[in-house]
Design a protein around this motif. Structure first.
Motif, mmCIF file in Angstrom:
data_model
loop_
_atom_site.group_PDB
_atom_site.id
_atom_site.type_symbol
_atom_site.label_atom_id
_atom_site.label_comp_id
_atom_site.label_asym_id
_atom_site.label_seq_id
_atom_site.Cartn_x
_atom_site.Cartn_y
_atom_site.Cartn_z
ATOM 1 N N ALA A 96 0.825 -1.211 0.000
ATOM 2 C CA ALA A 96 0.000 0.000 0.000
ATOM 3 C C ALA A 96 0.855 1.255 0.000
ATOM 4 O O ALA A 96 0.534 2.234 -0.694
ATOM 5 N N HIS A 97 1.930 1.257 0.759
ATOM 6 C CA HIS A 97 2.796 2.435 0.799
ATOM 7 C C HIS A 97 3.459 2.684 -0.557
ATOM 8 O O HIS A 97 3.699 3.844 -0.928
ATOM 9 N N SER A 144 -7.568 1.300 -5.145
ATOM 10 C CA SER A 144 -6.649 2.429 -5.006
ATOM 11 C C SER A 144 -6.662 3.297 -6.267
ATOM 12 O O SER A 144 -6.650 4.532 -6.195
ATOM 13 N N SER A 166 0.354 3.589 -3.250
ATOM 14 C CA SER A 166 -0.250 4.900 -3.008
ATOM 15 C C SER A 166 0.704 6.045 -3.342
ATOM 16 O O SER A 166 0.267 7.185 -3.510
ATOM 17 N N GLU A 176 -4.008 5.111 -0.168
ATOM 18 C CA GLU A 176 -3.546 4.119 0.796
ATOM 19 C C GLU A 176 -4.731 3.486 1.519
ATOM 20 O O GLU A 176 -4.815 2.259 1.664
#
Length: 284
Positions: A160-161, A242, A164, A273
């Motif tokens: 996710a980091h 996302s 995003s 995120e």
């Protein structure tokens, strides 16, 4: 060492300087150097920053979850403390952008007035509410994933980091920079991001995804109760969620501002995120 590799390292370290509180100082900072052109090129390493931040947060959170008593509240505690670590590592850089965007676009329907509000360093009601809600959503969704599997929680944080931080690169590519460019920290990003920088960002994201899939395939460690195919489908759905969040944010900025500011990039990262965690949770 080849010149291109040296430039790669310098651009990456400059990206760390700009987007995090991780110290790159002294002789190392002198070697890295700085110029607007270098900062513009370093934008392609924004997802690479996510690899480091996401990796550190994932390891910290998984370690907490493994060390805490196996009670129902353990994932919540680990998710909250892990989120706090992420905020400390970035200096709330992206949360600050989210607050400014919420204050500006929530506080005025007029474009110029909204941009003026976004430049104000004070946080208003819209900004405070937005940051609190996003942090609550992060902690709640991460705790949910931690209830399924600690390794799954770590994998979600890691990917996710990175993901995003990839979507905002497309915003830079597609939208013009607006507002007071002369006084903006994102002024070096105001010009269109180069194809090479965009490719670098996509490469970081692809490598992060490949690493997670490889670890799952080799160790069957990431997702208890989730097969390899199930994990692939879940990751795809999370990326889709996302991406949809990015599309909504991009359309919103285009309609309200006619482009993006540095604060818009931070807000986009935060929303994307959260959307990743939500998409992954719904897939499970």
């Amino acid at each position: 060492m080849p010149l291109f590799l040296l430039q790669f390292i310098r651009h990456y370290l400059l990206s760390l300087q700009f987007f995090t509180r991780i110290p790159v100082t002294g002789r190392l900072a002198d070697w890295v150097g700085f110029s607007p052109a270098m900062l513009r090129a370093s934008a392609g390493h924004f997802p690479g920053v996510g690899v480091l931040i996401g990796g550190m947060q994932a390891l910290f959170t998984a370690g907490l979850l493994a060390g805490l008593p196996p009670t129902g509240s353990a994932p919540l505690v680990a998710a909250a403390l892990g989120t706090a670590l992420g905020v400390l590592l970035t200096g709330a850089f992206h949360e600050d952008g989210l607050a400014d965007v919420a204050d500006g676009l929530g506080g005025s329907a007029d474009r110029d007035r909204a941009l003026l509000i976004m430049k104000d360093s004070r946080v208003g009601a819209f900004g405070a509410i937005a940051v609190v809600l996003v942090l609550l959503c992060k902690v709640a969704l991460l705790a949910l994933l931690g209830d399924v599997s600690g390794p799954l929680l770590a994998a979600a944080l890691f990917v996710a980091h990175v993901a995003s931080r990839t979507w905002p690169l497309l915003s830079i590519r597609l939208l013009p920079h607006v507002g007071d460019a002369a006084g903006s920290k994102s002024k070096p990003l105001a010009d269109q991001i180069s194809a090479l920088a965009l490719f670098t960002g996509l490469l970081w994201c692809g490598l992060a995804l490949a690493l997670v899939v490889y670890v799952q395939a080799e160790t069957a460690y990431i997702a208890i109760h989730v097969t390899d195919d199930g994990l692939l489908q879940a990751l795809f759905n999370a990326l889709l969620a996302s991406g949809l969040a990015w599309a909504v944010m991009t359309r919103w900025f285009w309609r309200r501002l006619g482009g993006f500011t540095g604060d818009c990039l931070g807000a986009t990262q935060q929303v994307c995120e959260v959307a990743f965690y939500l998409g992954l949770g719904l897939s499970l």
